[in-house]
Design an enzyme around this catalytic site. Structure first.
Site, PDB file in Angstrom:
ATOM      1  N   GLY A 165     -23.864 -16.362 -31.807  1.00  0.00           N
ATOM      2  CA  GLY A 165     -24.281 -16.023 -33.169  1.00  0.00           C
ATOM      3  C   GLY A 165     -25.625 -15.324 -33.170  1.00  0.00           C
ATOM      4  O   GLY A 165     -26.613 -15.862 -32.655  1.00  0.00           O
TER       5      GLY A 165
ATOM      6  N   GLY B 211     -27.202 -14.161 -36.050  1.00  0.00           N
ATOM      7  CA  GLY B 211     -27.856 -14.163 -37.363  1.00  0.00           C
ATOM      8  C   GLY B 211     -29.226 -14.833 -37.251  1.00  0.00           C
ATOM      9  O   GLY B 211     -29.769 -15.028 -36.158  1.00  0.00           O
TER      10      GLY B 211
ATOM     11  N   ALA C  73     -30.242 -17.909 -37.597  1.00  0.00           N
ATOM     12  CA  ALA C  73     -30.353 -19.185 -36.888  1.00  0.00           C
ATOM     13  C   ALA C  73     -30.326 -18.972 -35.366  1.00  0.00           C
ATOM     14  O   ALA C  73     -31.161 -19.507 -34.630  1.00  0.00           O
ATOM     15  CB  ALA C  73     -29.232 -20.125 -37.327  1.00  0.00           C
ATOM     16  N   GLY C  74     -29.359 -18.171 -34.900  1.00  0.00           N
ATOM     17  CA  GLY C  74     -29.239 -17.933 -33.460  1.00  0.00           C
ATOM     18  C   GLY C  74     -30.458 -17.203 -32.911  1.00  0.00           C
ATOM     19  O   GLY C  74     -31.013 -17.566 -31.863  1.00  0.00           O
TER      20      GLY C  74
ATOM     21  N   PHE D   7     -36.362 -19.569 -58.809  1.00  0.00           N
ATOM     22  CA  PHE D   7     -34.971 -19.635 -58.350  1.00  0.00           C
ATOM     23  C   PHE D   7     -34.318 -20.870 -58.930  1.00  0.00           C
ATOM     24  O   PHE D   7     -34.993 -21.856 -59.241  1.00  0.00           O
ATOM     25  CB  PHE D   7     -34.927 -19.656 -56.809  1.00  0.00           C
TER      26      PHE D   7
ATOM     27  N   ASP E 226     -15.234 -19.155 -37.346  1.00  0.00           N
ATOM     28  CA  ASP E 226     -14.764 -19.306 -35.956  1.00  0.00           C
ATOM     29  C   ASP E 226     -15.386 -20.519 -35.250  1.00  0.00           C
ATOM     30  O   ASP E 226     -14.693 -21.268 -34.567  1.00  0.00           O
ATOM     31  CB  ASP E 226     -15.104 -18.069 -35.110  1.00  0.00           C
TER      32      ASP E 226
ATOM     33  N   GLN F 141     -19.747 -23.768 -51.845  1.00  0.00           N
ATOM     34  CA  GLN F 141     -20.537 -23.252 -52.967  1.00  0.00           C
ATOM     35  C   GLN F 141     -19.895 -21.993 -53.544  1.00  0.00           C
ATOM     36  O   GLN F 141     -19.667 -21.021 -52.821  1.00  0.00           O
ATOM     37  CB  GLN F 141     -21.956 -22.919 -52.515  1.00  0.00           C
TER      38      GLN F 141
ATOM     39  N   HIS G 157     -20.819 -19.119 -55.933  1.00  0.00           N
ATOM     40  CA  HIS G 157     -22.006 -18.531 -56.557  1.00  0.00           C
ATOM     41  C   HIS G 157     -21.609 -18.021 -57.940  1.00  0.00           C
ATOM     42  O   HIS G 157     -20.566 -17.390 -58.087  1.00  0.00           O
ATOM     43  CB  HIS G 157     -22.516 -17.380 -55.685  1.00  0.00           C
TER      44      HIS G 157
ATOM     45  N   LEU H 239     -22.068 -10.108 -54.075  1.00  0.00           N
ATOM     46  CA  LEU H 239     -23.078 -10.912 -54.741  1.00  0.00           C
ATOM     47  C   LEU H 239     -24.023 -10.100 -55.617  1.00  0.00           C
ATOM     48  O   LEU H 239     -24.517  -9.059 -55.202  1.00  0.00           O
ATOM     49  CB  LEU H 239     -23.912 -11.628 -53.667  1.00  0.00           C
TER      50      LEU H 239
ATOM     51  N   GLU I  17     -29.145 -14.325 -57.276  1.00  0.00           N
ATOM     52  CA  GLU I  17     -29.764 -15.197 -58.267  1.00  0.00           C
ATOM     53  C   GLU I  17     -31.159 -14.689 -58.646  1.00  0.00           C
ATOM     54  O   GLU I  17     -31.699 -15.036 -59.701  1.00  0.00           O
ATOM     55  CB  GLU I  17     -29.871 -16.598 -57.658  1.00  0.00           C
TER      56      GLU I  17
ATOM     57  N   ARG J 286     -26.430 -23.852 -58.915  1.00  0.00           N
ATOM     58  CA  ARG J 286     -25.232 -23.005 -58.880  1.00  0.00           C
ATOM     59  C   ARG J 286     -23.953 -23.738 -59.258  1.00  0.00           C
ATOM     60  O   ARG J 286     -23.067 -23.145 -59.871  1.00  0.00           O
ATOM     61  CB  ARG J 286     -25.097 -22.423 -57.486  1.00  0.00           C
TER      62      ARG J 286
ATOM     63  N   HIS K 256     -19.202 -18.526 -51.730  1.00  0.00           N
ATOM     64  CA  HIS K 256     -20.468 -17.993 -51.233  1.00  0.00           C
ATOM     65  C   HIS K 256     -21.012 -18.703 -50.000  1.00  0.00           C
ATOM     66  O   HIS K 256     -21.522 -18.084 -49.083  1.00  0.00           O
ATOM     67  CB  HIS K 256     -21.487 -18.095 -52.370  1.00  0.00           C
TER      68      HIS K 256
ATOM     69  N   GLU L 159     -25.821 -21.829 -40.989  1.00  0.00           N
ATOM     70  CA  GLU L 159     -24.773 -22.156 -41.967  1.00  0.00           C
ATOM     71  C   GLU L 159     -23.597 -22.896 -41.341  1.00  0.00           C
ATOM     72  O   GLU L 159     -22.944 -23.700 -42.004  1.00  0.00           O
ATOM     73  CB  GLU L 159     -24.295 -20.877 -42.675  1.00  0.00           C
TER      74      GLU L 159
ATOM     75  N   ARG M 226     -26.139 -26.594 -52.489  1.00  0.00           N
ATOM     76  CA  ARG M 226     -27.368 -25.992 -51.962  1.00  0.00           C
ATOM     77  C   ARG M 226     -28.130 -25.273 -53.066  1.00  0.00           C
ATOM     78  O   ARG M 226     -27.533 -24.607 -53.903  1.00  0.00           O
ATOM     79  CB  ARG M 226     -27.007 -24.979 -50.873  1.00  0.00           C
TER      80      ARG M 226
ATOM     81  N   SER N 218     -31.211 -21.648 -47.810  1.00  0.00           N
ATOM     82  CA  SER N 218     -30.382 -21.439 -46.621  1.00  0.00           C
ATOM     83  C   SER N 218     -31.098 -20.606 -45.571  1.00  0.00           C
ATOM     84  O   SER N 218     -31.110 -20.944 -44.382  1.00  0.00           O
ATOM     85  CB  SER N 218     -29.067 -20.760 -47.008  1.00  0.00           C
ATOM     86  N   LEU N 219     -31.713 -19.512 -45.994  1.00  0.00           N
ATOM     87  CA  LEU N 219     -32.503 -18.733 -45.033  1.00  0.00           C
ATOM     88  C   LEU N 219     -33.569 -19.651 -44.442  1.00  0.00           C
ATOM     89  O   LEU N 219     -33.859 -19.612 -43.245  1.00  0.00           O
ATOM     90  CB  LEU N 219     -33.165 -17.536 -45.713  1.00  0.00           C
TER      91      LEU N 219
HETATM   92  C1  FAD Z   1     -24.574 -11.765 -49.926  1.00  0.00           C
HETATM   93  C2  FAD Z   1     -25.352 -12.990 -49.527  1.00  0.00           C
HETATM   94  C3  FAD Z   1     -26.649 -13.154 -49.977  1.00  0.00           C
HETATM   95  C4  FAD Z   1     -27.378 -14.289 -49.603  1.00  0.00           C
HETATM   96  N1  FAD Z   1     -28.665 -14.423 -50.068  1.00  0.00           N
HETATM   97  C5  FAD Z   1     -29.383 -15.498 -49.680  1.00  0.00           C
HETATM   98  C6  FAD Z   1     -30.734 -15.634 -50.091  1.00  0.00           C
HETATM   99  O1  FAD Z   1     -31.307 -14.778 -50.775  1.00  0.00           O
HETATM  100  N2  FAD Z   1     -31.410 -16.743 -49.699  1.00  0.00           N
HETATM  101  C7  FAD Z   1     -30.837 -17.706 -48.924  1.00  0.00           C
HETATM  102  O2  FAD Z   1     -31.507 -18.676 -48.590  1.00  0.00           O
HETATM  103  N3  FAD Z   1     -29.562 -17.586 -48.507  1.00  0.00           N
HETATM  104  C8  FAD Z   1     -28.827 -16.505 -48.858  1.00  0.00           C
HETATM  105  N4  FAD Z   1     -27.536 -16.395 -48.427  1.00  0.00           N
HETATM  106  C9  FAD Z   1     -27.018 -17.347 -47.432  1.00  0.00           C
HETATM  107  C10 FAD Z   1     -27.585 -16.984 -46.065  1.00  0.00           C
HETATM  108  O3  FAD Z   1     -27.743 -15.595 -45.960  1.00  0.00           O
HETATM  109  C11 FAD Z   1     -26.691 -17.445 -44.923  1.00  0.00           C
HETATM  110  O4  FAD Z   1     -26.354 -18.792 -45.095  1.00  0.00           O
HETATM  111  C12 FAD Z   1     -27.414 -17.298 -43.578  1.00  0.00           C
HETATM  112  O5  FAD Z   1     -27.926 -15.990 -43.436  1.00  0.00           O
HETATM  113  C13 FAD Z   1     -26.486 -17.628 -42.428  1.00  0.00           C
HETATM  114  O6  FAD Z   1     -27.124 -17.304 -41.208  1.00  0.00           O
HETATM  115  P1  FAD Z   1     -26.536 -17.776 -39.826  1.00  0.00           P
HETATM  116  O7  FAD Z   1     -27.517 -17.369 -38.783  1.00  0.00           O
HETATM  117  O8  FAD Z   1     -26.159 -19.196 -39.895  1.00  0.00           O
HETATM  118  O9  FAD Z   1     -25.159 -16.956 -39.659  1.00  0.00           O
HETATM  119  P2  FAD Z   1     -24.790 -15.409 -39.880  1.00  0.00           P
HETATM  120  O10 FAD Z   1     -25.931 -14.580 -40.284  1.00  0.00           O
HETATM  121  O11 FAD Z   1     -23.575 -15.401 -40.724  1.00  0.00           O
HETATM  122  O12 FAD Z   1     -24.399 -14.959 -38.400  1.00  0.00           O
HETATM  123  C14 FAD Z   1     -23.261 -15.433 -37.724  1.00  0.00           C
HETATM  124  C15 FAD Z   1     -23.237 -14.820 -36.344  1.00  0.00           C
HETATM  125  O13 FAD Z   1     -22.212 -15.420 -35.567  1.00  0.00           O
HETATM  126  C16 FAD Z   1     -21.468 -14.429 -34.903  1.00  0.00           C
HETATM  127  N5  FAD Z   1     -20.124 -14.967 -34.668  1.00  0.00           N
HETATM  128  C17 FAD Z   1     -19.326 -15.647 -35.531  1.00  0.00           C
HETATM  129  N6  FAD Z   1     -18.169 -15.964 -34.933  1.00  0.00           N
HETATM  130  C18 FAD Z   1     -18.234 -15.495 -33.666  1.00  0.00           C
HETATM  131  C19 FAD Z   1     -17.340 -15.483 -32.561  1.00  0.00           C
HETATM  132  N7  FAD Z   1     -16.124 -16.015 -32.623  1.00  0.00           N
HETATM  133  N8  FAD Z   1     -17.749 -14.894 -31.416  1.00  0.00           N
HETATM  134  C20 FAD Z   1     -18.963 -14.307 -31.333  1.00  0.00           C
HETATM  135  N9  FAD Z   1     -19.837 -14.283 -32.339  1.00  0.00           N
HETATM  136  C21 FAD Z   1     -19.475 -14.858 -33.489  1.00  0.00           C
HETATM  137  C22 FAD Z   1     -21.512 -13.235 -35.861  1.00  0.00           C
HETATM  138  O14 FAD Z   1     -21.234 -12.032 -35.171  1.00  0.00           O
HETATM  139  C23 FAD Z   1     -22.959 -13.316 -36.336  1.00  0.00           C
HETATM  140  O15 FAD Z   1     -23.812 -12.704 -35.388  1.00  0.00           O
HETATM  141  C24 FAD Z   1     -26.799 -15.270 -48.777  1.00  0.00           C
HETATM  142  C25 FAD Z   1     -25.500 -15.105 -48.321  1.00  0.00           C
HETATM  143  C26 FAD Z   1     -24.774 -13.994 -48.712  1.00  0.00           C
HETATM  144  C27 FAD Z   1     -23.353 -13.878 -48.229  1.00  0.00           C
END
Ligand code: FAD
Length: 575
Positions: free
Chosen positions: A10, A12, A14-15, A118, A212, A231, A233, A243, A246, A277, A348, A378, A389, A394-395
């Site tokens: 991952g 994103g 967190a990773g 918020f 996944d 959730q 939204h 989206l 908010e 929400r 959401h 997430e 939430r 979440s960020l």
């Molecule tokens: C449109 C939108 C707006 C948002 N706005 C806000 C906000 O303003 N404030 C807030 O706090 N939260 C917000 N959120 C929520 C927040 O963005 C997410 O919860 C958070 O970014 C998730 O981050 P993550 O690192 O957990 O995963 P993600 O950023 O979803 O990353 C997941 C990673 O895992 C990888 N991956 C997944 N499955 C596999 C697999 N099988 N093999 C290899 N790689 C894989 C993907 O390629 C990706 O790199 C929003 C969400 C959305 C959808």
């Protein structure tokens, strides 16, 4: 076989934050990160409105205790309060650290980081970069990974978690470019695979949010926590579902029904449009049900309500929420300076996920841990969001618990040896699975089965639920699962076979959907985002507990785990 000290799945927030922390603390650790997208295309990049922290730049009265209370109340008292305390205490330093990394936050006149209101937060504490906050943070984190020498496998799809004798040993992954299969063995595996929005037919999530990581854990026999809490939204743009942040309501926009009324005064008279929400999504759904929704020709009785920004004026709209204006303009041809936007709830965020302790180590049951396995973001459930939430938490969770999990891994990995794995067993299994999908002589297109599944989940496990509706959903899901053996693939190639990936993702969606439905079916109360019309009250005596759902081909077993309550006693939740 590939080898690394740590493999993080991952890319994103967190990773990336975890990888960075490990390298900062133990620069000699060999850390690799794998993502099925390019890391900067992870869903985190789409986060808009902001990230909460009590910097007190606008509101000197704010405190971490107030942030913790708002979060626990927002969670309908299901959040673990020790985890929330860590989240809210660590928040200000984590933001300052991001700023030192180079993240460009929006500013006040005097140069300090700006903060906005918020939903569910009692003070203005959400820091932001206009309405592109995720973009600003993720780009800096990915740049820093390169700087610290983290190995990145981008566009590799992880198919399986290798778990033997209660210990994580590595993963099996598939290179999307050319179909190569590899086993990676590692002293520590971490999952940061994001959410599962694609379980539903209308979602704000990207196409890669297919749960996944959750499905791989379930398939390995590990439990998933609190999956019934999905959730929705309140303001997904109608009809596409993307989206509208908010932040738009944080800057003062109104919700109006077909009669032009700001109907939130009947549901949350104090907080109005900035109620949490779950409450706002229910309010919109009830207005639409009562015939006060709006049709595209403006007549009453339609499927959406209005989000009205007009009184904010062009300058504020274009400086604070320019991306939301652009989305509505590009996708549905609405100029929000002059017209209200059509909105309705959209799937959401996942409050539940892979159960972890506050070091990010994965739980094998209520009181045992998996060796060598961590998760954050997430996909994980630590649980800071409980049953609902709050926006911008979440960020924050991704960067705070990404960092803490990285710290725990940096230490944990020092005492671990590389595990022994029989790689060929895993490669053969993956190969057989792919070949049988490619050779399947079915009569069903993936898109058709997926659409049927997503429609069914939205119909049977949406904003409002009853036993009867969910039972019908569970029955339908069993049929759909059988239909999976009837899908056929046109594309037989090994290069960029996105159809094959969609087939693998669909099997994950089916597992996650079944766990969501079954967990929801068994929770006979209404709490946060889980709203039952046959059990309308919260039932603390029976259900102030976390669900742990164990998946197997024979069905799903449910257990419950206690909630950590050490500061705020559960009370009725009013806004
Ligand atoms: C449109 C939108 C707006 C948002 N706005 C806000 C906000 O303003 N404030 C807030 O706090 N939260 C917000 N959120 C929520 C927040 O963005 C997410 O919860 C958070 O970014 C998730 O981050 P993550 O690192 O957990 O995963 P993600 O950023 O979803 O990353 C997941 C990673 O895992 C990888 N991956 C997944 N499955 C596999 C697999 N099988 N093999 C290899 N790689 C894989 C993907 O390629 C990706 O790199 C929003 C969400 C959305 C959808």
């Amino acid at each position: 076989m590939l080898e690394h000290d740590v493999i993080i799945v991952g890319g994103g927030l967190a990773g990336c934050r975890a990888a960075l922390e490990i390298k900062r603390l133990e620069p000699d650790t060999d850390v690799a990160l794998v993502a099925k997208t390019h890391p900067i295309r992870s869903h985190s990049v789409a986060a808009q409105g902001g990230i909460a922290a009590t910097l007190k730049n606008i509101d000197p009265e704010d405190s971490w205790e107030a942030h913790a209370f708002d979060t626990v109340k927002g969670s309908d008292y299901l959040a673990d309060q020790d985890a929330v305390e860590i989240l809210t205490k660590e928040a200000p330093n984590t933001i300052i650290d991001l700023e030192h990394l180079g993240v460009l936050f929006s500013r006040l006149e005097d140069g300090r980081i700006a903060q906005r209101a918020f939903g569910g937060h009692s003070h203005k504490r959400t820091c932001y970069a206009a309405d592109k906050t995720g973009h600003a943070i993720l780009h800096e984190l990915v740049n820093n990974l390169r700087h610290h020498g983290v190995t990145i496998y981008d566009e590799w799809y992880v198919m399986e978690l290798i778990l033997e004798d209660g210990e994580a040993k590595g993963v099996v992954m598939y290179r999307i470019l050319d179909g190569t299969l590899e086993v990676v063995r590692a002293k520590v595996v971490m999952f940061a695979t994001g959410g599962y929005g694609r379980v539903f037919n209308t979602t704000s999530n990207d196409y890669a949010s297919t749960g996944d990581g959750l499905a791989m854990c379930a398939a390995a026999g590990l439990p998933l926590e609190d999956m019934e809490f999905v959730q929705f939204h309140p303001t997904g743009l109608y009809p596409v579902g993307v989206l509208i942040s908010e932040a738009v309501r944080g800057e003062g926009a109104y919700l109006r029904n077909s009669e032009g009324d700001r109907f939130m005064e009947h549901y949350a008279p104090k907080q109005m449009e900035l109620a949490p929400r779950d409450i706002t999504s229910r309010a919109i759904t009830l207005e639409i049900r009562a015939g006060r929704g709006i049709n595209s020709d403006g007549s009453p009785g339609g499927p959406f309500v209005h989000l009205d920004l007009r009184h904010l004026g062009k300058e504020k709209i274009m400086s604070r929420v320019p991306f939301c204006w652009e989305e509505a303009h590009r996708l549905v041809g609405i100029d929000a300076i002059h017209e209200p936007m059509p909105v309705r709830p959209t799937a959401h965020y996942s409050m539940g996920g892979i159960p972890v302790n506050t070091d990010g180590q994965v739980r094998r049951s209520g009181n045992t841990l998996v060796e060598g396995f961590f998760a954050a973001g997430e996909c994980a459930c630590v649980s800071v969001h409980g049953a609902n939430r709050l926006g911008s938490n979440s960020l924050l969770e991704c960067v705070v618990y990404g960092r803490l999990t990285g710290r725990a891994i940096a230490q944990y990995v020092q005492n671990r040896k590389l595990p022994q794995i029989n790689a060929s067993t895993y490669i053969n299994r993956a190969k057989t699975r792919i070949d049988s999908l490619l050779n399947q002589k079915g009569d069903l297109r993936i898109a058709k089965l997926r659409q049927g599944f997503q429609d069914s989940m939205s119909e049977h496990c949406g904003v409002f639920r009853t036993e009867e509706i969910m039972q019908a959903g569970i029955d339908k899901l069993h049929d759909l699962r059988e239909q999976y053996s009837r899908v056929y693939l046109d594309d037989q190639s090994t290069a960029w076979n996105t159809e094959l990936l969609e087939a693998l993702e669909l099997s994950n969606l089916l597992i996650v959907g079944e766990i969501i439905l079954t967990s929801a079916f068994n929770r006979k109360e209404s709490r946060g985002a889980h709203s039952r019309e046959d059990f309308t009250e919260r039932d603390d005596a029976q259900f102030l507990r976390h669900t742990l759902a164990y998946h197997s081909p024979a069905g799903i077993d449910i257990e419950y785990m206690p909630v950590v309550i050490n500061r705020f006693e559960p009370k009725e939740r009013k806004y």
